[in-house]
Design an enzyme around this catalytic site. Sequence first.
Site, short mmCIF file in Angstrom:
data_model
loop_
_atom_site.label_atom_id
_atom_site.label_comp_id
_atom_site.label_asym_id
_atom_site.label_seq_id
_atom_site.Cartn_x
_atom_site.Cartn_y
_atom_site.Cartn_z
N ARG A 60 18.46 -14.24 29.53
CA ARG A 60 17.04 -14.64 29.69
C ARG A 60 16.24 -13.59 30.45
NH1 ARG A 60 15.28 -17.65 33.49
NH2 ARG A 60 17.17 -18.89 33.69
N TYR A 113 -5.20 -19.79 14.63
CA TYR A 113 -4.01 -20.53 14.24
C TYR A 113 -4.03 -21.92 14.89
CZ TYR A 113 0.89 -21.33 13.21
OH TYR A 113 2.06 -21.85 12.75
N ASP A 185 -4.49 -11.36 18.05
CA ASP A 185 -3.38 -11.81 17.21
C ASP A 185 -3.43 -10.97 15.93
OD1 ASP A 185 -1.72 -13.11 15.38
OD2 ASP A 185 -2.14 -15.10 16.17
N LYS A 210 6.43 -13.57 10.48
CA LYS A 210 5.72 -13.23 9.26
C LYS A 210 6.11 -11.83 8.79
CE LYS A 210 4.11 -17.23 10.43
NZ LYS A 210 2.89 -17.48 11.17
C1 LIG Z 1 2.51 -18.30 12.34
C2 LIG Z 1 1.42 -17.83 13.23
C3 LIG Z 1 1.46 -18.04 14.62
C4 LIG Z 1 2.58 -18.83 15.29
O1 LIG Z 1 3.79 -18.19 15.18
P1 LIG Z 1 5.24 -18.95 15.11
O2 LIG Z 1 6.16 -17.82 14.95
O3 LIG Z 1 5.18 -19.90 13.96
O4 LIG Z 1 5.39 -19.67 16.40
C5 LIG Z 1 0.43 -17.52 15.39
N1 LIG Z 1 -0.59 -16.86 14.83
C6 LIG Z 1 -0.67 -16.65 13.51
C7 LIG Z 1 -1.83 -15.91 12.94
C8 LIG Z 1 0.32 -17.14 12.66
O5 LIG Z 1 0.23 -16.94 11.33
#
Ligand SMILES: *Cc1c(COP(=O)(O)O)cnc(C)c1O
Length: 393
Positions: A60, A113, A185, A210
């Site tokens: 951790r 999101y 983001d 992603k």
């Molecule tokens: C999927 C997503 C998140 C969240 O991520 P997780 O890996 O599902 O926790 C945050 N921002 C965007 C733009 C996303 O597409």
Amino acid sequence: MFMTKKHDFKTLAVHAGQKPDKLHGALATPLYQTSTFVFDNVQQGANRFAGEETGYIYTRLGNPTQAVLEEKMAALEGGEAALAFGSGMAAVSAVLMYFLKSGDHVVHSDAIYGCTHSFLHEIICDYNVSATSVDTSDVQKVKDAIKPNTKVIYLETPANPTMKLCDIEAITKIAKEAGIVVIVDNTFMSPYLQSPLELGADVVLHSATKYIGGHGDVVAGLLVGSKEIMDGIRMTTLKDIGGIIAPFDAWLLIRGLKTLAVRMDRTCENAQKVAEFLEQHPAVEKVHYPGLPSFPQHELAKKQMKGFSGLISFELKGGYDAGVKLMNSVKLCQLAVSLGDVDTLIQHPASMTHSVVPEEERLEAKITPGLVRLSVGIEDVQDIIEDLEQGIS
Ligand SMILES: *Cc1c(COP(=O)(O)O)cnc(C)c1O
């Protein structure tokens, strides 16, 4: 290390952060699937806890596989340091809780999101932090929303699912004058297509689930920024809230990043062709894709992004029923939420991701009943187009 000159992204994606394995010479980064690390003696353990000696203590607090991922990611986003998390949301909550204290205010893009929105409006508000949702595509509106206690501006560009953009450079300029931290983001773009740190942002965030993982087999998150900010988060909201990445997931992301540039080149090429096909289709009312000259912010897209990525949304003339019919007719495109995989994914926000949002709010956010979102993969583009054609017709 052998990497002495400043290499291109494609080279860094393969090599950055990776050192030859001293023990056996393994080419691939070893997977340190361990929770703890054995000390030689009491003195060594004491020195490591005191920070007087480098070396690992407990996963951790740090793990060698995770460290390779973080070094590679920092190189790709052009930041000093990076941090890996067990999900994108673990990264979102850790960075926001690090910067926001009781009494603070955050300005954020109106189309963010869903879970980030609920973190800001349903969780952190209970700790006396307020949040204002703004159409960040309008720089003046961002300026107007700033209050004396604003500590963070949180941006998502392009926004989901309408692909609306905001001008990162213009907004960071305003933020800098006011001493406000800007977090971007960058999930939809990946580090290959957009570099928010170069444009002035303080922290870049990714759902690594992603494009960075890219194969639909891992849930993870990443932050990149200055060493000072990353060390601060590592020693507080990462360590003590504990949303760390598992060593195996870090290992999968190292592997994913090696092919990021190749996957993104194909993704962009395919998405452009699919967007052009959809735009001329008689059953399609409108296509939202930053790479189309008809996209209202096409000029900003060309200035700020190195490519237009794989997310497309489009409105079917037949509305809700046409959306449902398309979802049920596709064969190659997979009916699934998420995005950024090598597989083409399709979803219908009105009946799926945004079905819980009241219709009035949905329409305000331009999520019409016939809106379909596509995450274009790396398959043969003609196969993708034929599948959509048979589904729409
Ligand atoms: C999927 C997503 C998140 C969240 O991520 P997780 O890996 O599902 O926790 C945050 N921002 C965007 C733009 C996303 O597409």
